[in-house]
Design a protein around this motif. Structure first.
Motif, PDB file in Angstrom:
ATOM      1  N   GLY A  84      39.834  33.048  37.753  1.00 20.60           N
ATOM      2  CA  GLY A  84      39.435  34.454  37.769  1.00 20.60           C
ATOM      3  C   GLY A  84      39.375  35.083  39.151  1.00 20.60           C
ATOM      4  N   LYS A  86      41.454  36.625  40.794  1.00 19.09           N
ATOM      5  CA  LYS A  86      42.179  37.891  40.967  1.00 19.09           C
ATOM      6  C   LYS A  86      41.603  39.039  40.148  1.00 19.09           C
ATOM      7  CE  LYS A  86      46.574  36.055  42.456  1.00 19.09           C
ATOM      8  NZ  LYS A  86      47.641  35.252  41.842  1.00 19.09           N
ATOM      9  N   TRP A  87      40.593  38.767  39.351  1.00 16.54           N
ATOM     10  CA  TRP A  87      40.044  39.819  38.495  1.00 16.54           C
ATOM     11  C   TRP A  87      39.344  40.880  39.338  1.00 16.54           C
ATOM     12  CZ3 TRP A  87      37.239  36.268  34.400  1.00 16.54           C
ATOM     13  CH2 TRP A  87      38.203  35.481  33.782  1.00 16.54           C
ATOM     14  N   THR A  88      39.678  42.132  39.070  1.00 18.02           N
ATOM     15  CA  THR A  88      39.016  43.227  39.796  1.00 18.02           C
ATOM     16  C   THR A  88      38.628  44.339  38.829  1.00 18.02           C
ATOM     17  OG1 THR A  88      41.132  44.286  40.208  1.00 18.02           O
ATOM     18  CG2 THR A  88      40.281  42.859  41.944  1.00 18.02           C
ATOM     19  N   SER A  89      37.625  45.092  39.227  1.00 22.04           N
ATOM     20  CA  SER A  89      37.165  46.210  38.408  1.00 22.04           C
ATOM     21  C   SER A  89      38.137  47.380  38.531  1.00 22.04           C
ATOM     22  CB  SER A  89      35.780  46.648  38.875  1.00 22.04           C
ATOM     23  OG  SER A  89      35.459  47.882  38.299  1.00 22.04           O
ATOM     24  N   VAL A 147      33.330  42.375  36.006  1.00 22.71           N
ATOM     25  CA  VAL A 147      34.032  41.158  36.420  1.00 22.71           C
ATOM     26  C   VAL A 147      33.066  39.972  36.436  1.00 22.71           C
ATOM     27  CG1 VAL A 147      35.279  40.024  38.300  1.00 22.71           C
ATOM     28  CG2 VAL A 147      35.785  42.399  37.730  1.00 22.71           C
TER      29      VAL A 147
ATOM     30  N   TYR B 290      38.163  47.027  31.297  1.00 24.69           N
ATOM     31  CA  TYR B 290      38.112  47.649  32.622  1.00 24.69           C
ATOM     32  C   TYR B 290      38.276  46.626  33.737  1.00 24.69           C
ATOM     33  CZ  TYR B 290      36.309  51.254  29.602  1.00 24.69           C
ATOM     34  OH  TYR B 290      36.164  52.154  28.581  1.00 24.69           O
ATOM     35  N   ILE B 291      38.965  45.529  33.428  1.00 27.15           N
ATOM     36  CA  ILE B 291      39.217  44.514  34.451  1.00 27.15           C
ATOM     37  C   ILE B 291      40.721  44.361  34.634  1.00 27.15           C
ATOM     38  CG2 ILE B 291      38.911  42.087  35.077  1.00 27.15           C
ATOM     39  CD1 ILE B 291      36.397  42.076  33.300  1.00 27.15           C
ATOM     40  N   ASN B 292      41.140  44.386  35.890  1.00 29.17           N
ATOM     41  CA  ASN B 292      42.543  44.160  36.208  1.00 29.17           C
ATOM     42  C   ASN B 292      42.807  42.675  36.394  1.00 29.17           C
ATOM     43  OD1 ASN B 292      43.967  46.546  36.182  1.00 29.17           O
ATOM     44  ND2 ASN B 292      43.354  47.112  38.268  1.00 29.17           N
TER      45      ASN B 292
END
Lengths: 335, 297
Positions: A84, A86-89, A147, B290-292
């Motif tokens: 995870g 790379k997970w971004t809001s 996230v 809402y998570i990339n």
């Protein structure tokens, strides 16, 4: 080396460190390779600090620690594999105060190198496979947004799928305002995940570091089987400043500190950083042993238990039945 | 008055009004909701319970420490079934408000709620909660008795219940202290209620360094029922009469009663396993969209 430590230590110490760093670069400034303890003010050599698990050698104050540094200090070397990262809001509220949320994220990333307020992965501790979540106060006060919630849930999924105990390190100001109601809902989200852990009988240990407050405290941090804390960590739902404002009185010495929480029955144990690995290993060991007892199985797992009428008691249902019968029959013999 | 072109002036004034409205309205809208939700005459939990559920009987105490009048609850009847009703109660006049601590519960309030939920579960009764609080009480004794744990425990209980639950946001939904009663299978919200992670004043004090910017914070926090429906945090908006729920309580009660009846009927046909599966999926999905970068790993 100094460069790396600069990155590792959180905001509060940063301005000081930067000064030292500049002096360091000057050819003559070798002796100034030190920071002062947040609590007692004693100057500590960075190398000594690192050798002493980032605790003050004078007063044993536990200096703030980044998630990366915690991983380094805790898990078997080289065993950590992150997920995870790379997970971004996506900034669902399109939030803007004096600065936009997106800018805040970008600035903190550039400044600290920390990508989110929680780092998660698989690792081993003393050869026990575990899933770990480490919160990082340097990233927006360790606040919980979408996230962080998602990473926690994924950690729970892995813990259940691979039957690994879950260990969580918290340090957080609470929910992340910039994600509004969705950040509040992460409390509900992580709570549901913990419920699944409980149903699946996966051991869950939380370690509360300074500070653990608000929505993180009032959800997954306090829902663990075993709750540990670092010495002097601030642990409270509402911060001391707000409470003081509300009640208009001075708070007692040591209010909201780990020691206060321990004496008020809210924690199991305060563990010094140096002892943490040993204590965690012990609990993982004990809890894994417990999980292997399958109470509902009719296997005669309890050979040592008392027999009744020559029959081996099997499983928890039968134990209950025997016990209930025994209680019910009490006093009957006399009539 | 010759020479004065009234028509032109009127048109100009109308244009100015339109401009002003369009410039200020979104901010004012969020703030207007906050003010309506906190309106001194706004109906409270016991008003709705009285109108919706005949034979309500209050149960008291957490059996551990004390009785917290900031949360009320008890058995009640709704459409020929017994239910458990629980909710925050802010209080009406000054004396009542002080008695109920302005609807800000202490740990024993949440522990009482847990006790009532477990009783309801044992008898297979659906649970209806009403949310209306500025937040959990930020007091010294509250911390000593474990405010954080009480909320975490209440959340954990609501997540694990084997009976259907419906939460109704009727006024102020203040952060964790509100959510503690809100982890339900269905979440309904009155049109002029608000639900937020932090009060607009608190948010303004932290981010704008000025509590007076609460109007801006209210807008930025996206705390209105329309916003929450869009984020899928709530399931349905219950309409209020123009001017707010206090203008015509019976009308709100009619709207709410219909929705409550419908949602309970939908939930009551589900098996326990299915009910919990849906509940976990509902909450564990929150925020996922809402998570990339989620799909990559």
């Amino acid at each position: 080396m100094e460069q790396r430590i600069t990155v590792e230590i959180t905001k509060r110490d940063k301005p000081e460190l930067k000064k030292e760093e500049k002096q360091d670069r000057a050819p003559s400034g070798v002796s100034s390779n030190a920071i002062s303890c947040t609590k007692c003010g004693t100057p500590i050599d960075l190398k000594d600090l690192e050798k002493n698990w980032f605790c003050c050698p004078q007063c044993d104050f536990h200096m703030p620690l980044s998630a990366r540094k915690r991983i380094e200090l805790l898990v078997d070397p080289g065993s950590f594999s992150e997920f995870g990262e790379k997970w971004t809001s996506t900034d669902p509220l399109n939030f803007f105060d004096l600065k936009s949320y997106q800018d805040r994220i970008n600035d903190i990333r550039a400044e600290t190198g920390v990508k989110e307020a929680m780092i998660c992965g698989r690792a081993t501790i003393s050869d026990h496979p575990v899933v770990l979540c480490f919160m990082d106060f340097a990233f927006m006060g360790g606040s919980m947004g979408c996230v962080v919630g998602e990473k926690f849930v994924r950690a729970v999924d892995i813990a259940i799928e691979e039957r690994r105990p879950l260990i969580v390190f918290t340090t957080s100001g609470g929910a992340r305002m910039q994600e509004g109601i969705l950040s509040l809902m992460q409390m509900a989200k992580t709570t549901c995940a913990v419920q699944r852990l409980e149903t699946e009988k996966i051991p869950y240990i939380s370690v509360l570091a300074n500070p653990t407050t608000g929505g993180v405290l009032a959800s997954f941090a306090l829902q663990a089987d075993v709750i540990l804390a670092e010495p002097e960590a601030l642990i409270c739902f509402t911060g001391p400043r707000v409470i003081k404002q509300t009640i208009g009185k001075e708070l007692p010495e040591g209010f909201g500190k780990a020691e206060f929480c321990l004496s008020h029955g809210q924690l199991d144990m305060i563990v010094s950083r140096k002892e943490l690995r040993k204590v965690l290993t012990l609990y993982i060991d004990l809890l894994e042993g417990a999980v292997q007892c399958e109470y509902e199985e009719p296997e005669p797992a309890f050979r040592g238990l008392p027999k009744r009428g020559g029959k081996i008691i099997r499983g928890i249902r039968e134990i209950k039945k025997v016990a209930f019968d025994a209680w019910r029959s009490l006093g009957r013999h006399g009539s | 008055m010759p020479g004065v072109h009234l028509d032109g002036m009127v048109a100009k004034i109308y244009k100015q009004i339109r401009e002003l409205l369009s410039r200020t309205s979104p901010q004012k809208e969020a703030w207007r909701t906050v003010k309506l939700a906190r309106h001194p005459k706004r109906p409270q939990t016991l008003d709705y319970i009285e109108k919706l559920f005949p034979r309500f009987n209050e149960l008291k105490g957490d059996r551990r420490y004390g009785e917290d009048p900031a949360i009320v609850g008890g058995f009640a009847e709704f459409e020929h079934r017994t239910i458990m009703a629980i909710g925050h109660q802010k209080g009406k006049d000054t004396k009542d408000k002080i008695f109920r601590n302005f609807g800000m519960p202490n740990p024993e309030g949440y522990r009482k709620a847990v006790r009532l939920m477990r009783v309801a579960e044992r008898y297979g009764l659906p649970i209806v909660t009403f949310i209306d609080t500025p937040g959990a009480y930020p007091g010294l004794e509250a911390e000593e008795r474990g405010q954080g744990e009480a909320i975490a425990y209440c959340l954990g209980t609501m997540a694990s219940l084997n009976v259907p639950t419906v939460a109704v946001l009727i006024g102020e939904g203040g952060s964790g202290g509100a959510l503690a009663l809100g982890l339900a299978d269905r979440v309904l919200m009155l049109r002029n209620a608000f639900y937020s992670v932090i009060s607009p004043e608190g948010c303004a004090a932290i981010l704008w360094k000025d509590a007076k910017q609460a109007t801006l914070a209210a807008e930025a926090l996206k705390l209105t029922s329309e916003d929450l429906l869009r984020f899928r945090v709530i399931d349905e908006i219950i309409d209020e009469p123009r001017g707010g729920a206090h203008k015509h309580l019976d009308q709100v009660v009619r709207n709410l009663s219909g929705a409550l009846s419908r949602h309970l009927q939908e939930l009551e046909v589900l098996s326990t396993a299915e009910l919990k599966k849906q509940r976990f999926a509902k909450y564990e999905n929150m925020g996922r969209e809402y998570i990339n970068g989620l799909e990559e790993s």
